[in-house]
Design an enzyme around this catalytic site. Structure first.
Site: not given
Length: 383
Positions: A87, A225
């Site tokens: 990624a 998060d």
């Protein structure tokens, strides 16, 4: 870093909005400075050796600067092989790799020469990073991605390519964690958005996530998060919490935990409003994730950022729970995303609630295109 009254190390007033950003912007200059100092020491020692009259044995004992002691969380760069890109992000890339024979994921961060902090600020940020990494290195739970180690500003990193190994720039930092082949939970849910998940699978995934968060909270860690994008799956579909970029050691004083940190749609009202918060913000986010796992859908897909913020805080907006959702699971969602943090359960209580859910009678989400499908299910789906 400061210590709270309970003896746990907590974050100070430095804005640690993103650990990655700190690394990229500031810490490389510290290592460059240290490297220059060592070179100067070596030059000075060499000059002294040429003009001194002491015996060679004395020179050998005094001329070389002492080697920096490696932290327990620091990896040996010589044992790391970095391979294909998994990624790409704003602040670096994630690669597959091998470390000391183990399959790993490697996050590479290029600190560059950005930023103009004072030496004191850089040293403070470096100390904060070291403290946080030392905490993560000691975490050990089957539902938390295993942190293997990190290295900062090493010249020993090699990138494996078709033509052989390529040396990496010395200002590259890397963080090494276990490699999980199942990818992100969010991607898995998107793949199943039409056929949905069996109820047993929903409950098991929810239990994995709840147990991981309960463990983090027991270690005084607030993730900040929590979202399905930050949860990874191993080869057996076990959910593991990942991406600790904005995680903090929980402050003993909630007033020290402020700021809009997290991802819109998952953020608790008190966080969106800029109010003090604690670990209960993770509980709220878990409730949203639980809805997402059950529905294989996105919360608030038709609202803008500003609309979500306003509606969640002022109108108590929450995702619509389908009528086909078993009351035992719906109750967990509602309790977790209560507007009042004090009324939300602790994560260990959430674990107990989910463990008590009976999955023997089914109850999974029914696709809307089936005749017996849930009538409240939207026709337009997906991200």
């Amino acid at each position: 870093m400061k210590e709270g009254n309970d003896g746990f190390v907590r974050a100070d007033q430095i804005d640690l909005k993103s650990l990655d950003e700190q690394l990229e912007r500031h810490l490389n200059r510290v290592w460059t400075m240290e490297s220059n100092i060592k070179k100067q020491d070596q030059l000075s020692s060499s000059f002294g050796a040429a003009s001194a009259t002491v015996t060679p044995t004395v020179i050998a004992a005094t001329s070389a600067p002492p080697a920096r002691q490696r932290q327990e969380w620091e990896i040996d760069p010589a044992k790391l092989i970095i391979k294909t890109v998994l990624a790409r992000g704003t602040f670096g890339t994630v690669h597959r790799g091998v470390y000391d024979g183990l399959d790993v994921a490697v996050k590479l961060l290029d600190w560059g020469e950005e930023g103009h902090r004072t030496e004191a600020e850089i040293q403070s940020l470096r100390a904060a990073f070291t403290q946080e990494v030392a905490v993560w290195h000691k975490l050990d739970h089957p539902n938390v991605t295993k942190f293997i180690g990190a290295t900062m500003g090493s010249s020993g990193l090699k990138l494996q390519s078709e033509g052989g190994p390529i040396g990496m720039p010395s200002n590259i930092c890397c963080v090494v964690v276990e490699y999980l082949p199942g990818g992100a939970l969010k991607s898995y849910l998107i793949k199943n958005r039409r056929k949905k998940l069996a109820f047993k699978v929903v409950v098991q995934m929810a239990l994995d996530l709840a147990r991981g968060l309960s463990y983090l909270h027991s270690q005084k860690i607030v993730h900040r998060d929590v979202k399905t994008e930050n949860m990874l799956l191993d080869k057996t579909r076990t959910v593991k919490i990942a991406d600790f970029g904005v995680a903090r050691v929980e402050a003993s004083n909630p007033n020290d935990m402020t700021g809009e940190t997290g991802t819109l749609g998952y953020m608790a009202p008190e966080v969106l409003n800029g109010n003090p918060y604690n670990r209960k913000c993770d509980v709220y986010s878990f409730g949203i994730c639980l809805w997402e796992i059950y529905c294989c859908d996105m919360p608030y897909p038709d609202l803008s950022f500003s609309e979500v913020t306003s509606a969640v805080v002022r109108q108590n907006l929450r995702p619509d729970i389908p009528r086909c959702c078993p009351s035992s699971l719906a109750n967990v969602m509602k309790r977790c995303w209560d507007a009042n943090p004090d009324r939300r359960p602790e994560m260990d209580e959430v674990v107990t609630m989910i463990e008590a859910i009976d999955t023997s009678k089914g109850g999974g989400m029914i696709p809307g295109d089936q005749p017996q499908g849930c009538l409240c299910f939207r026709s337009h789906r997906g991200p």
